[in-house]
Enzyme design. Structure first.
Site, mmCIF file in Angstrom:
data_model
loop_
_atom_site.group_PDB
_atom_site.id
_atom_site.type_symbol
_atom_site.label_atom_id
_atom_site.label_comp_id
_atom_site.label_asym_id
_atom_site.label_seq_id
_atom_site.Cartn_x
_atom_site.Cartn_y
_atom_site.Cartn_z
ATOM 1 N N LYS A 97 0.811 -1.219 0.000
ATOM 2 C CA LYS A 97 0.000 0.000 0.000
ATOM 3 C C LYS A 97 0.849 1.277 0.000
ATOM 4 C CE LYS A 97 -4.088 -1.978 0.133
ATOM 5 N NZ LYS A 97 -5.051 -1.833 -0.983
ATOM 6 N N GLU A 119 -9.997 5.516 2.997
ATOM 7 C CA GLU A 119 -10.745 4.403 3.566
ATOM 8 C C GLU A 119 -9.750 3.289 3.857
ATOM 9 O OE1 GLU A 119 -9.337 2.664 0.181
ATOM 10 O OE2 GLU A 119 -10.204 4.673 0.296
ATOM 11 N N SER A 386 1.837 -9.832 -0.483
ATOM 12 C CA SER A 386 1.395 -8.435 -0.481
ATOM 13 C C SER A 386 1.598 -7.724 0.845
ATOM 14 C CB SER A 386 -0.079 -8.355 -0.881
ATOM 15 O OG SER A 386 -0.887 -9.094 0.030
#
Length: 410
Positions: A97, A119, A386
């Site tokens: 991210k 969010e 991830s």
């Protein structure tokens, strides 16, 4: 980051469509901000200074390039294949991210914005957003469903520690979908000074295109690294798919290589009944949700269905529009993994490689375990790890009692 370009399936086009999916389905009040964002991004793509600064932040702040780690003991457990893990878990903040967050914060600064909203589901995007907001001295508010706050209490604390305000969302399913609704309401009200730092390849154009480009660094690095390690490209890529940013980040640089198979793994949850999973391609249909046309989990009346996954980051009723195009074209195969298989993969990778994966990533690991009999001894595989599993250990401890874990280790 290279200059932005249309994907292999004619997307995005001028309307922000990937072979018909995507677009802008938003209130008139948001058309202006989205057009402003698109213009800022197009200008940034042509600015060498933007690329130079982003690359510097990737190297000196995010910790890129991330390693490509051979998973030899895990491969030995499967019995076939040469398996590598792309280690996005080793970035600053612990997940992919941060790549997108750094790109978007630079855009927000170019646009003169002073406030950031976002969010989050699993909390990793919220942590990444709070991190870059602190780095650039911007006000930051994060919307998060109360069910996800319960599951991801550690990340809630991290966001607050970084100076962000975490806004609980207690409506609907109290998960990611509802957090996005509240973030969009905030943006409509505060567009003059606020940038909405959306976390995946979702939402209205230009977000799916822009986020993909920021995450494509994963695949570019993986290509260079696998060639250096093995002298050839992989035969198989595997990644979990919630909204789809980590998966498209790995896949994008390889899409024009016809010999490479790609598998995106959705959340199979508890089972096939609507409301028990988040497998959009297995149980969904075409529809519009939160600004974009894609595959959506909905009932026969078009009402958005509830979802379930042991992983908060995969618990969302729609999928990114570029994934919808890749699915329909057949270029990427999409499948799903149930909760119990993901939990077993979570345990197995920890035991065989000393790497605790995020529950999201554990879905990709579980799919590779299932595919093991299909592999040849020298099949070259890259799995995108991830994120790391620190955020999930308390939740997993509640599900798997300690005596069970002890028994499995003896």
């Amino acid at each position: 980051m290279p200059a932005a370009k249309a994907g292999p399936f004619n997307g995005p086009d001028a309307r922000g469509r990937f072979s018909g999916y995507g677009g802008r389905f938003v209130p008139e009040t948001l058309m202006g901000p989205l057009e402003e964002l698109e213009k800022a991004y197009r200008d940034a793509v042509l600015d060498p200074g933007f690329h130079k600064e982003l690359d510097r932040l990737f190297r000196t702040y995010a910790g890129r390039p991330t390693p490509l780690t051979p998973a030899r003991r895990f491969a030995a457990h499967i019995g076939k294949g040469r398996i590598y893990l792309k280690r996005e878990d080793l970035t600053h903040t612990g997940a992919h991210k941060i790549n997108n967050a750094l790109g978007q914060i630079l855009l927000a600064r170019r646009m003169g914005k002073s406030r950031i909203i976002a969010e989050t589901g699993a909390g990793q995007h919220g942590v990444a957003t709070a991190t870059v907001a602190a780095l650039f001295g911007m006000e930051c508010e994060i919307y998060m469903g109360t069910e996800d706050m319960r599951r991801q209490a550690l990340n809630v604390f991290r966001m607050r520690l970084l100076g962000a305000k975490v806004r609980p969302v207690d409506s609907g399913s109290r998960t990611l979908k509802d957090a996005i609704n509240e973030a969009m309401r905030d943006w409509v009200t505060n567009v003059a000074d606020t940038h909405y730092l959306l976390g995946s390849v979702l939402g209205a154009h230009p977000y799916p295109w822009m986020v993909r480009d920021f995450q494509a660094v994963i695949g570019r690095e993986a290509r260079e690294q696998i060639l250096a390690a093995e002298g050839r490209l992989p035969e198989l890529l595997v990644a979990c798919v919630g909204g789809g940013s980590n998966a498209i980040g790995l896949f994008y640089d390889f899409l024009r290589e016809p010999g490479i198979r790609m598998i995106g793994v959705e959340a199979g949850g508890r089972g096939p009944a609507l409301g028990d999973h988040a497998a959009r391609f297995e149980g969904g249909s075409k529809g519009v949700l939160q600004g974009t046309l894609s595959y959506v989990l909905q009932d026969e009346n078009g009402q958005i269905a509830g979802t379930h996954s042991v992983s908060a980051g995969l618990d969302y009723p729609a999928i990114g529009p570029e994934h919808a195009a890749l699915h329909d074209s057949g270029r990427v195969q999409y499948t799903s993994v149930r909760d119990e298989a993901a939990l077993e993969a979570f345990r197995l990778l920890s035991r065989t490689e000393g790497i605790i994966p995020a529950l999201e990533s554990a879905h990709a690991i579980a799919e590779l375990l299932r595919r093991g009999p299909e592999l040849e001894p020298d099949t070259l595989v890259i799995v995108n790890l991830s994120g790391r599993g620190d955020k999930d250990v308390n939740q997993v401890a509640e599900i798997l009692n300690q005596d069970d874990l002890k028994g499995r280790s003896e």
